[in-house]
Design a protein around this motif. Structure first.
Motif: not given
Length: 1010
Positions: A59-62, A408-413, A427-434
């Motif tokens: 699931k996404t972080v949210d 966003a970068l912190g979450i992406a690590q 993954t789409d959510d990570y990209m959206k945040r970035l």
């Protein structure tokens, strides 16, 4: 007879009822003895209550935080924290550890001041302990060391600000292998005493269980040795609770029933079960201390279910008296291990690659989702530059800032984010945040560059949208450069985030070849126009529509190339105007030759020879290095074995790789600045090799995709297509004796030997996958005369499967899930107007040949330039007005001073309290280069030219404690001879001269006040 039997049973029942009625039933409160600590002379079982909360995965972080999307997973971190805190408040003896600050800061901001005060008391009392304390539990294979530092600092700063605490333990319980940089840099240099994890190779684990070396002292750095050692606790099983002692409310478990007046009283049985399991673990562990991880993925959503059972276990085990059980934390456990005064085995190098059984090497995720990996790496360098500019003009109290990008970068690590191992929607959510963070940072950068040009800062610096940038420049999409240049000039502002002068060639797409480039003094700059190829136009058309929802419009026709020179930590401005040739196109490229001829290319010292469509040789006329070399593209067929398929995590190829094409038609474009070699290896693999006039390397630009999904090309089925894992391979005649070198998180280079492990006798079951290692900077190999080096632009996997060979994996598409939890094949697609196709990936790698021992200078300097590229911003303005009203070229440093070439400025950031965070990194290892592996000096006064430094404090790596207050434990290590160990480190900073010294591989962190 039957009636008499019934009557007899009735009388017996009535008698039993009368007996119960006459007996007084006493239900007594049990005051559980769950306090206390270690008991000397007994086996101590440290119960560590934890919840492993992925910052996005299924699931996404949210969704994980608020508990939505329960059709995928019933997981709610908000519930975990609510429930765990409530249980801790009920009993002062209970303890709980938490790692992911990206979740905790959300929860914390929602709490009332009253509850925040109570939680602060829990932290102060040691009931709630933060472990790791980063924004996420970062990956260790596909992360760059600067990203690891940044995300750790983000979390540590929150803990320091709200609780005035410093985490003491690393808690890397789920990443898929463990890096040397994690040990010495993100461990010892952060101030951790220990690091705790699970995932090491199954063969390694089996041997360590036999010789009791699951717990070791790790010297992760060749340069620093024991001075940066850390204690390692490798779990003998998973990070879940031991079998039979998992107490989540939704689990099917046997609770401890300790009321003798109720049925199913089982204290003796459960105590014996506990002791048996504890003694079994103690048999493979040194000292009389073992750790039980009481938790698992998203556990403690009803925390009392766990704590009630642990209260009972601790009480009854103590009452039994044979062993001791206690609530504990990783820091308490480490203190106990240290106090035992044991001599520990020594670990060097790292724990890669990781396999959990014979045919399951977790080396696929090194490359999985290469577009995400490139986006993360590109934004990492951009975040570094954006924070510099934000400081240089002064942070705004309101309006756009760089925090969102840092978040966003912190979450992406996270170890299921940049790794490419999350579900597609996550993954789409990570990209959206970035993308959202990048967009806000764009506004910061554009305004800052404009303000620097106006020589304004702080409140005088007005928000401006005159300048704009082009994040899709690699696919030739840059609206400001594609406009017709009539009247006004195209203004190009070039910012250099490095601490030394940068000379480079930039490329921008233009529609017209009748253009002139001038610098601020009016001097005409040499240019070269190169036609944009059809492949670039095709992917530009598709991906502009996919990313922006806009039709591509008119395509530019040419790449305009010109050389720029940009001051250290400064900027320069160039002006592109209409030429005077009356529309006559002025080309600087030459016609192509037959691809079957032998062709030599390269306008500078470095040359390439191609014959019949194949690279044949590279040589450098300046150094005399001459290497026969072939380069090609190949693909491994992904295993679809039902017992173990290749997937997002696992790389399991079927047999030898298939050559895409033994030769490819060659188109050569020559010019004064660059020679290009263009090759179409297949409809889905295109390559451009560029050799620049003043560069000592070849730049290989690859375009791979969509990866075909079937054998015959006319059949597609999502569940039955053939998986392909694409590599590029370079083959030389070098005699390399199975050895090659790969970087650790972009920092140290570690020696790898094919089919060999330093710590155990390797049984080879997967000869390819078992020899793949992660790259973040590059790979090189050497013989007695020559070094062949390859640098990369993102995290990826690489190997040397045969002597003289180097291969990089570039892209993957697999038909099956590999059974490691994500539950999806690795099948990335891009969709436009309801039609989808496989993802196309474009990127670069860089190849250098050098004399033995001379390659380090190129690798270190070029690697830094790849990570921190020049930043370009554009405007259409009157050239004369711009020059008259702007500072068009300047440096923020002393114009007569640059940083040494062996030092990088890796952080320059204004903090919330107005102080400035500065990190300086020495780029070389000890003994790596005779000139640059030496003590370097940085003059802060000249670096911050025009500013008066009032105060300098040296801090820990994550800037949460004074360096002078850091305390390090000294461990006794088997065979550790420190008599000759004298790592070179810089001395204390002089408070008047403000000169900083750095020894090889040293990173020093300071806070400054001006």
């Amino acid at each position: 007879m039957e009636k008499q039997a019934i009557s007899s049973r009735t009388l017996s029942f009535l008698l039993l009822v009368l007996i119960f009625c006459c007996v007084e039933v006493n239900y007594a409160f049990i005051d559980y003895d769950n306090g206390g600590g270690v008991v000397e002379g007994k086996l101590n079982v440290h119960l560590v209550a934890h919840s492993h909360d992925d910052v996005g995965w299924l699931k996404t972080v949210d969704q994980y935080y608020i508990g939505s999307n329960t059709s995928i997973q019933r997981a709610c971190v908000q519930n975990v924290l609510d429930s765990a805190v409530d249980s801790l408040l009920r009993d002062t003896n209970r303890k709980f550890v938490f790692a992911e600050m990206a979740f905790f800061q959300r929860w914390w901001s929602e709490q009332s001041p009253k509850l925040q005060r109570l939680v602060r008391k829990l932290v102060e009392a040691g009931q709630l302990e933060f472990v790791n304390g980063g924004w996420c539990m970062h990956d260790e294979a596909t992360t760059h060391y600067i990203d690891m530092i940044d995300q750790t600092t983000l979390g540590h700063s929150m803990i320091k600000k709200e609780f005035n605490k410093v985490p003491r333990a690393g808690w890397q319980i789920d990443p898929f292998g463990h890096s040397a940089v994690q040990a010495y840099l993100l461990g010892a240099e952060v101030g951790f005493d220990s690091v705790h994890f699970w995932r090491i190779d199954y063969q390694d684990k089996e041997k360590r269980e036999v010789d009791k070396s699951l717990e070791v002292v790790w010297h992760g750095s060749k340069t620093f040795g024991s001075s940066s050692q850390i204690f390692v606790n490798t779990f003998p099983d998973s990070y879940d609770a031991p079998s039979g002692f998992h107490f989540e409310v939704t689990d099917d478990f046997f609770p401890i029933q300790d009321d003798p007046l109720l049925y199913d009283y089982n204290v003796d049985q459960r105590v014996n079960d506990f002791i048996d399991a504890a003694l079994a673990q103690a048999s493979i562990t040194r000292t009389n201390h073992i750790m039980w991880k009481m938790g698992g993925d998203f556990q403690y959503q009803y925390a009392e279910s766990w704590f009630r059972q642990m209260d009972k276990l601790i009480h009854h085990v103590r009452k039994d008296g044979r062993i001791n059980a206690l609530y504990s934390t990783p820091s308490i456990y480490t203190d106990a291990k240290h106090a035992a005064n044991e001599t520990w085995p020594l670990k060097t190098d790292d724990f890669f690659p990781y396999a959990d059984y014979a045919h399951a090497y977790w080396t696929g995720f090194y490359t999985s989702r290469p577009a995400l990996k490139r986006f993360v790496r590109m934004l990492s360098g951009y975040y570094l530059a954006a924070r510099q500019l934000e400081f240089l003009v002064g942070r705004r109290s309101g309006g756009p800032n760089t925090y969102s990008l840092g978040d966003a970068l912190g979450i992406a690590q996270h170890h299921d984010a940049v790794t490419g191992t999350a579900k597609q929607h996550t993954t789409d959510d990570y990209m959206k945040r970035l993308a959202a963070g990048s967009s806000e940072a764009d506004a910061v950068v554009n305004s800052a560059l404009f303000c620097l040009g106006q020589n304004k800062s702080g409140a005088d610096c007005e928000k401006s949208n005159i300048l704009s940038q082009c994040p899709l420049l690699n696919i030739s999409y840059c609206p400001p450069t594609e406009q017709e240049i009539e009247g006004n000039s195209l203004v190009v502002v070039v910012y250099n985030p490095l601490g030394w002068i940068r000379n480079d060639i930039i490329r921008i797409p233009v529609y017209d070849a009748d253009l002139v480039v001038q610098d601020t003094s009016g001097e005409i700059i040499e240019t070269q126009f190169v036609p944009i190829d059809k492949v670039t136009k095709d992917i530009s058309k598709l991906y502009v529509k996919a990313y922006l929802g806009l039709p591509r419009g008119q395509f530019p026709k040419y790449w305009l190339l010109f050389q720029v020179s940009v001051p250290q930590l400064g900027w320069n401005t160039y002006f592109i105007s209409k030429g005077s040739s009356g529309g006559q196109r002025r080309f600087s490229f030459l016609s192509t030759g037959s691809w079957k001829d032998t062709i030599e290319v390269g306008p500078g010292n470095l040359k390439m020879v191609l014959s019949s469509g194949e690279l044949e040789r590279m040589y450098n006329s300046k150094t005399g290095v001459n290497v026969p070399i072939q380069q090609n593209y190949l693909w491994y067929s992904s295993s679809t074995d039902y017992e173990q398929a290749s997937g997002a995590y696992i790389f399991r190829p079927e047999g030898e790789p298939n050559i895409v094409s033994r030769s490819a038609p060659v188109e050569v474009i020559r010019g004064p600045l660059v020679d290009e070699v263009r090759q179409q290896f297949s409809p889905w693999i295109y390559q451009v090799i560029r050799l620049y006039k003043d560069r000592e390397h070849a730049e290989f630009e690859f375009t791979v995709g969509p990866i075909p999904t079937d054998k015959d090309g006319d059949y597609y089925d999502y569940y039955y297509y053939d998986g392909k894992e694409i590599i590029t391979r370079m083959t030389t005649n070098m005699v390399t004796d199975k050895a090659f070198y790969t970087d650790s998180n972009g920092r140290d280079f570690l020696k790898r030997v094919r089919d060999y492990r330093q710590d155990w006798n390797l049984s080879v079951h997967e000869p390819v996958a078992a020899n793949y290692y992660p790259l973040n900077l590059g790979i090189y190999t050497a013989d007695k005369k020559t070094e062949l080096s390859v640098l990369v632009d993102r995290a990826t996997g690489a190997a040397s499967i045969k002597d003289g060979q180097v291969e990089l994996m570039l892209h993957r598409r697999t038909p099956y899930d590999d059974g490691r939890g994500v539950g999806e094949p690795l099948n990335e697609e891009v969709c436009v107007d309801g039609e989808c196709e496989g993802l196309t990936v474009r990127g670069n790698y860089y190849v250098n040949i050098n004399n033995l021992g001379s390659g380090a200078r190129w690798r270190r300097k070029t690697g830094q330039e790849i990570y921190s590229p020049l930043l370009l911003a554009f405007a259409h303005e009157n050239k004369e007005s711009w020059i008259a009203s702007k500072v068009t070229k300047s440096t923020t440093m002393d114009p007569y001073y640059t940083l040494p070439l062996n030092v990088a400025l890796i952080t320059l950031q204004e903090l919330d309290d107005g102080s400035v965070l500065v990190r300086l990194a020495h780029l070389y290892e000890a003994g790596e280069d005779p000139t640059y592996s030496t003590l370097a000096k940085v003059e802060l006064k000249r670096m911050f030219f025009g500013k008066k430094i009032k105060e300098v404090k040296e801090m820990s790596l994550s800037a949460n404690q004074l360096k002078s207050e850091m305390k390090k434990k000294s461990w006794k290590v088997e065979g550790d001879d420190r008599s000759n160990e004298t790592p070179l480190r810089g001395g204390p900073i002089h408070q008047s001269s403000h000169v900083v010294e750095l020894g090889p591989m040293e990173i020093r962190t300071f806070t400054l006040k001006f």
